[in-house]
Design an enzyme around this catalytic site. Structure first.
Site, PDB file in Angstrom:
ATOM      1  CG  HIS A 217      -2.164  -0.766   1.070  1.00 33.96           C
ATOM      2  ND1 HIS A 217      -2.242  -2.102   1.389  1.00 33.96           N
ATOM      3  CD2 HIS A 217      -3.410  -0.421   0.611  1.00 33.96           C
ATOM      4  CE1 HIS A 217      -3.460  -2.539   1.152  1.00 33.96           C
ATOM      5  NE2 HIS A 217      -4.186  -1.545   0.686  1.00 33.96           N
TER       6      HIS A 217
ATOM      7  CE  LYS B 148      -4.020  -0.481   4.658  1.00 37.07           C
ATOM      8  NZ  LYS B 148      -5.328   0.168   4.810  1.00 37.07           N
TER       9      LYS B 148
END
EC number: 1.17.1.8
Length: 254
Positions: free
Chosen positions: A137, A141
């Site tokens: 990600h 995040k």
């Protein structure tokens, strides 16, 4: 629909953009600069039909308590609170309101889950195949591993007798054979990539979901919101999908 948006980061912005395209109205917005006033009354939501909460793990539980007290349906995309699922379930059911949660609102992830559930009984008969989960990600995040990676990992542990626990830490020595290794990478602007590796003595099978943008997540979240309005209870995205599949099978019999 009239929507209250809690969390106006990248995901919140994608939801707002798509909601406007679909003719929905954003009637309230909250974020870190303008937090949701959880001790106020329901009027702060300006008559919203449903709340879309994509906030942060350390505040979402207080938000859920407020939604239950206000009797307002809520779609929760924030992860990092699933150790409290049963407690929240009891709260939602006692309040008579509705809440739907999911670590990932992508239809592709739903398909990946379905494939994995069908594959695990076969892998149970093939003990030489080992499994792992890896996710990538963007650097902003907040949680690691992702809620989606942990959801996939729990499916594997629940469905495969030789894997009895999830290991999310770096391994500096041999990993236990009964541990499912779940790892993470944070880099750049990656929207989300989840990989399930199935490693045999002579080959490897890889199942992977790669999100091209946040629009797929936003579309799923808005579908969930439409489904939730008028219901009561504690739901996951699977409940909505199972209902759709049931209707589809009756409408289009083979």
């Amino acid at each position: 629909m009239r929507l209250a948006l809690v969390g106006t980061g990248n995901m919140g912005q994608a939801i707002e953009r798509l909601a406007r395209q679909q003719g929905d109205e954003i009637v309230a917005r909250f974020n870190t600069a303008h937090p949701l006033p959880v001790h106020a009354d329901v009027s702060v939501l300006n008559g919203a039909d449903v709340v879309m909460d994509f906030s942060l793990p350390h505040v979402v539980r207080a938000h859920i308590d407020a939604y239950c007290r206000w009797h307002v349906p809520a779609v929760i995309g924030t992860t990092g609170w699933y150790d409290q699922l049963e407690e929240v379930r009891r709260l939602v059911e006692a309040s008579g309101t509705a809440l739907l949660y999911a670590p990932n609102f992508s239809l592709g992830i739903a398909l990946l889950k379905h494939i994995l559930k069908q594959l695990l009984p076969l892998l149970e008969q093939l003990p030489d195949y080992d499994l792992y989960v890896h996710e990538v990600h963007h650097t902003r995040k907040a949680d690691s591993p992702s809620g989606t990676a942990l959801m996939l990992a729990h499916l594997i542990v629940d469905g495969l007798s030789r894997k009895t626990r999830i290991e999310t830490e770096t391994q500096h020595g041999r990993i236990a054979s009964n541990a499912l290794h779940v790892t993470s990478t944070r880099a750049g602007q990656v929207f989300g990539r989840h990989t399930i590796g199935i490693c045999g003595p002579f080959d490897e099978l890889t199942l992977e979901h790669h999100a091209y943008s946040r629009d797929g997540f936003a579309a799923g979240a808005l579908q969930a919101a439409r489904w939730l309005v008028g219901r009561r209870g504690f739901f996951s995205l699977d409940d909505m999908l199972h209902e759709w599949l049931h209707i589809s099978s009756e409408t289009n019999p083979r």
